[in-house]
Design an enzyme around this catalytic site. Structure first.
Site, PDB file in Angstrom:
ATOM      1  N   ASP A  71      29.758  42.421  41.250  1.00  0.00           N
ATOM      2  CA  ASP A  71      29.176  43.493  42.389  1.00  0.00           C
ATOM      3  C   ASP A  71      28.436  44.294  41.266  1.00  0.00           C
ATOM      4  OD1 ASP A  71      30.870  42.597  44.015  1.00  0.00           O
ATOM      5  OD2 ASP A  71      32.664  44.006  43.661  1.00  0.00           O
TER       6      ASP A  71
HETATM    7  N1  URA Z   1      36.008  40.869  42.336  1.00  0.00           N
HETATM    8  C1  URA Z   1      35.367  42.018  42.965  1.00  0.00           C
HETATM    9  O1  URA Z   1      35.695  42.674  43.831  1.00  0.00           O
HETATM   10  N2  URA Z   1      34.192  42.253  42.223  1.00  0.00           N
HETATM   11  C2  URA Z   1      33.287  41.553  41.344  1.00  0.00           C
HETATM   12  O2  URA Z   1      32.066  41.863  40.897  1.00  0.00           O
HETATM   13  C3  URA Z   1      34.047  40.534  40.855  1.00  0.00           C
HETATM   14  C4  URA Z   1      35.354  40.036  41.558  1.00  0.00           C
END
Ligand code: URA
Length: 236
Positions: free
Chosen positions: A103
């Site tokens: 993310d």
């Molecule tokens: N899980 C999440 O919620 N975000 C990420 O970036 C990776 C795993």
């Protein structure tokens, strides 16, 4: 392989641009400027210089980026700059893409490659490659939350519970969570499902390959053959 072709394959431009690059005397090997774009070189193990920087030749490139917060993994980022802005332009030109995504606000270990087979192997659910995250949460963690995360939780809009995960309590607001799946926003949704909230998320390891302690955020490095082997091992 001809210098022109080698440069093009490594992402330094079109054939025409790479021919010009060599003719301008910007390509060198071992301190010797090689300005004939049609000269043949043995590529394996070659280290060449373009302008003032050395590049090892890799038929397929695999790099590790310490992703900072505020960057999108998408090739067409919409709200934040893309991770490619942190990398030399030839990586985008030769088609490097991230293996899975983090993310925007997630930091940590991100692999990028132009090796389709490696992307496929590491992303395949059958391989169950472990990904370890350091999760900082808003509310104090308790045993009920930890037990639920470990055995599997139901995420909204998804009838199948998450697979069992390894959970390691660090302190009231920090845990290490090791997953073998990669569902959309999985860690954030898992913590939401147990009534908590992620404040910071950092990927610490993929398989047995850990985020190098000496690689600052925003920096990248090549993966060595030893690193590649570690990918298939369990996190230490
Ligand atoms: N899980 C999440 O919620 N975000 C990420 O970036 C990776 C795993």
């Amino acid at each position: 392989m001809q210098i022109e072709r080698l440069l093009q394959q490594q992402g330094f431009g079109t054939r025409k641009e790479c021919r010009a690059l060599a003719r301008q005397g910007r390509f060198a090997v071992g301190g010797d400027i090689l300005d004939d774009p049609f000269q043949d070189l043995a590529p394996e193990g070659l280290v060449f210089r373009v302008d003032d920087r050395d590049w090892p030749y890799f038929a397929k490139a695999v790099i590790l980026l310490h992703k900072p917060a505020g960057f999108e993994c998408s090739r067409k980022p919409r709200h934040h700059p893309g991770i490619h802005t942190l990398l030399p332009p030839q990586f985008l030109r030769r088609g490097l893409q991230s293996i899975g995504r983090l993310d925007e606000e997630t930091t940590g270990l991100l692999l990028l490659t132009d090796d389709g087979a490696l992307i496929h192997a590491l992303s395949s659910p059958r391989r169950k490659v472990k990904k370890r995250y350091r999760v900082t949460v808003r509310h104090p963690l308790d045993d009920v939350q930890l037990a639920a995360l470990s055995s599997g939780v139901l995420l909204n809009d998804d009838p199948v519970p998450t697979l069992p995960a390894e959970v390691e309590w660090r302190d009231a607001h920090t845990l290490l969570l090791t997953l073998t799946e990669g569902r959309y926003h999985q860690v954030r949704r898992m913590l939401g499902a147990v009534g908590n909230r992620v404040e910071a998320l950092c990927r610490m390891a993929v398989g047995g390959l850990t985020l190098p302690a000496d690689l600052p955020e925003g920096q990248w490095r090549w993966l060595t053959p030893a690193d590649l082997e570690q990918l298939w091992e369990h996190p230490a």
